[in-house]
Design a protein around this motif. Sequence first.
Motif, short mmCIF file in Angstrom:
data_model
loop_
_atom_site.label_atom_id
_atom_site.label_comp_id
_atom_site.label_asym_id
_atom_site.label_seq_id
_atom_site.Cartn_x
_atom_site.Cartn_y
_atom_site.Cartn_z
N MET A 34 42.11 -37.67 63.16
CA MET A 34 41.64 -36.49 63.24
C MET A 34 40.00 -36.26 62.59
SD MET A 34 43.89 -34.71 64.79
CE MET A 34 43.27 -33.23 64.37
N GLY A 35 39.46 -35.42 63.05
CA GLY A 35 37.94 -35.31 62.69
C GLY A 35 37.55 -33.84 62.49
N TRP A 36 36.84 -33.42 61.43
CA TRP A 36 36.07 -32.12 61.51
C TRP A 36 34.62 -32.63 61.80
CZ3 TRP A 36 38.43 -27.79 61.13
CH2 TRP A 36 39.52 -27.49 60.67
N PHE A 37 34.11 -31.60 62.54
CA PHE A 37 32.48 -31.44 62.79
C PHE A 37 32.30 -30.18 62.64
CE2 PHE A 37 31.85 -35.66 65.00
CZ PHE A 37 33.08 -36.16 65.23
N ARG A 38 30.68 -29.88 62.91
CA ARG A 38 30.31 -28.53 62.69
C ARG A 38 28.96 -28.44 63.49
NH1 ARG A 38 28.55 -28.47 56.06
NH2 ARG A 38 26.66 -30.15 56.30
N GLN A 39 28.89 -27.21 63.64
CA GLN A 39 27.70 -27.09 64.39
C GLN A 39 26.81 -25.65 63.88
OE1 GLN A 39 27.88 -27.20 68.62
NE2 GLN A 39 25.76 -27.70 68.98
N ALA A 40 25.86 -25.61 63.35
CA ALA A 40 25.05 -24.52 62.95
C ALA A 40 24.12 -23.91 64.38
CB ALA A 40 24.11 -24.87 61.66
N PRO A 41 23.70 -22.81 64.11
CA PRO A 41 22.83 -22.26 65.26
C PRO A 41 21.70 -23.05 65.49
CG PRO A 41 23.70 -20.42 63.90
CD PRO A 41 24.17 -21.90 63.18
N GLY A 42 21.31 -23.46 66.56
CA GLY A 42 19.93 -24.16 66.91
C GLY A 42 20.16 -25.43 66.48
N LYS A 43 21.27 -25.98 66.22
CA LYS A 43 21.32 -27.60 65.50
C LYS A 43 22.48 -28.13 66.37
CE LYS A 43 19.75 -26.89 60.61
NZ LYS A 43 20.31 -27.11 59.25
N GLU A 44 22.15 -29.59 66.29
CA GLU A 44 23.38 -30.19 67.02
C GLU A 44 24.59 -30.41 66.22
OE1 GLU A 44 20.22 -33.35 69.20
OE2 GLU A 44 21.68 -34.20 67.88
N ARG A 45 25.57 -30.79 66.86
CA ARG A 45 26.92 -30.94 66.30
C ARG A 45 26.80 -32.11 65.36
NH1 ARG A 45 31.70 -31.69 70.49
NH2 ARG A 45 30.08 -33.33 71.00
N GLU A 46 27.43 -31.94 64.24
CA GLU A 46 27.51 -32.97 62.95
C GLU A 46 28.76 -33.25 62.67
OE1 GLU A 46 25.49 -32.77 58.47
OE2 GLU A 46 26.08 -30.82 59.48
N LYS A 107 42.34 -46.34 61.34
CA LYS A 107 41.24 -46.21 62.09
C LYS A 107 40.73 -44.65 62.07
CE LYS A 107 38.25 -47.31 65.59
NZ LYS A 107 37.54 -48.15 65.23
N VAL A 108 39.38 -44.55 61.88
CA VAL A 108 38.60 -43.59 61.90
C VAL A 108 37.74 -43.24 62.74
CG1 VAL A 108 39.39 -42.83 59.62
CG2 VAL A 108 37.29 -43.90 59.83
N TYR A 109 37.12 -42.25 63.39
CA TYR A 109 36.05 -42.25 64.20
C TYR A 109 34.96 -41.20 63.54
CZ TYR A 109 39.52 -44.14 67.70
OH TYR A 109 40.39 -44.72 68.27
N LEU A 110 33.75 -41.42 63.91
CA LEU A 110 32.63 -40.85 63.50
C LEU A 110 31.97 -40.23 64.61
CD1 LEU A 110 31.16 -43.29 60.68
CD2 LEU A 110 33.06 -41.61 60.70
N ASP A 111 32.10 -41.05 65.72
CA ASP A 111 31.29 -40.40 67.01
C ASP A 111 32.16 -39.43 67.67
OD1 ASP A 111 29.82 -42.33 69.33
OD2 ASP A 111 30.03 -40.41 69.43
N PRO A 112 31.57 -38.16 68.03
CA PRO A 112 32.53 -37.18 68.71
C PRO A 112 32.73 -37.82 70.09
CG PRO A 112 29.98 -36.59 68.78
CD PRO A 112 30.08 -37.76 67.64
N ASN A 113 32.16 -38.60 70.55
CA ASN A 113 32.41 -39.21 71.88
C ASN A 113 33.91 -40.06 71.85
OD1 ASN A 113 30.20 -38.31 73.48
ND2 ASN A 113 28.99 -39.82 72.49
N ASP A 114 34.41 -40.43 70.73
CA ASP A 114 35.52 -40.79 70.42
C ASP A 114 36.87 -40.01 70.46
OD1 ASP A 114 33.90 -43.67 68.30
OD2 ASP A 114 34.68 -43.72 70.53
N TYR A 115 36.62 -38.63 70.32
CA TYR A 115 37.62 -37.80 70.22
C TYR A 115 37.99 -37.17 71.69
CZ TYR A 115 37.08 -38.06 65.22
OH TYR A 115 37.21 -38.49 63.88
N ILE A 116 39.09 -37.02 71.75
CA ILE A 116 39.51 -36.56 73.14
C ILE A 116 39.75 -35.02 73.34
CG2 ILE A 116 41.37 -36.95 75.01
CD1 ILE A 116 42.05 -39.49 73.86
N TYR A 117 40.34 -34.52 72.23
CA TYR A 117 40.88 -32.95 72.03
C TYR A 117 39.88 -32.41 71.04
CZ TYR A 117 44.61 -34.86 74.79
OH TYR A 117 45.38 -35.76 75.75
#
Length: 128
Positions: A34-46, A107-117
């Motif tokens: 599992m992972g957490w990502f965030r996206q601020a207005p005008g910025k890329e997903r982090e 195993k952990v993932y840092l790349d959002p492309n590795d997440y499915i859901y």
Amino acid sequence: QVQLVESGGGLVQAGGSLRLSCAASGRTFSSYAMGWFRQAPGKEREFVAAISWSGGNTYYADSVKGRFTISRDNAKNTVYLQMNSLNPEDTAIYHCAAGESGSRRYKVYLDPNDYIYWGQGTQVTVSS
């Protein structure tokens, strides 16, 4: 198929804390990193934080290390993000995500492309 629903966001003053939750339903939650990502207005997903399906391995972005803690309760199909010492730069929509990790318990993932859901996200706003 895994459905993810985040909760716990809101408005908090700088220096405050929030605890985000991500409830999962559907397929076996415990087999997903599992992972957490965030996206601020005008910025890329982090990328923010990630945790292996066993909970035995975690990883954090430098910007949140020492302030945020990711954890999970497989019995409750829930992953958490405890956020302390919040500052206005933490303002964003926070999304949780699930990635298949099979038998790789660390195993952990840092790349959002590795997440499915992905969940729809919860808004976190930190006022100065």
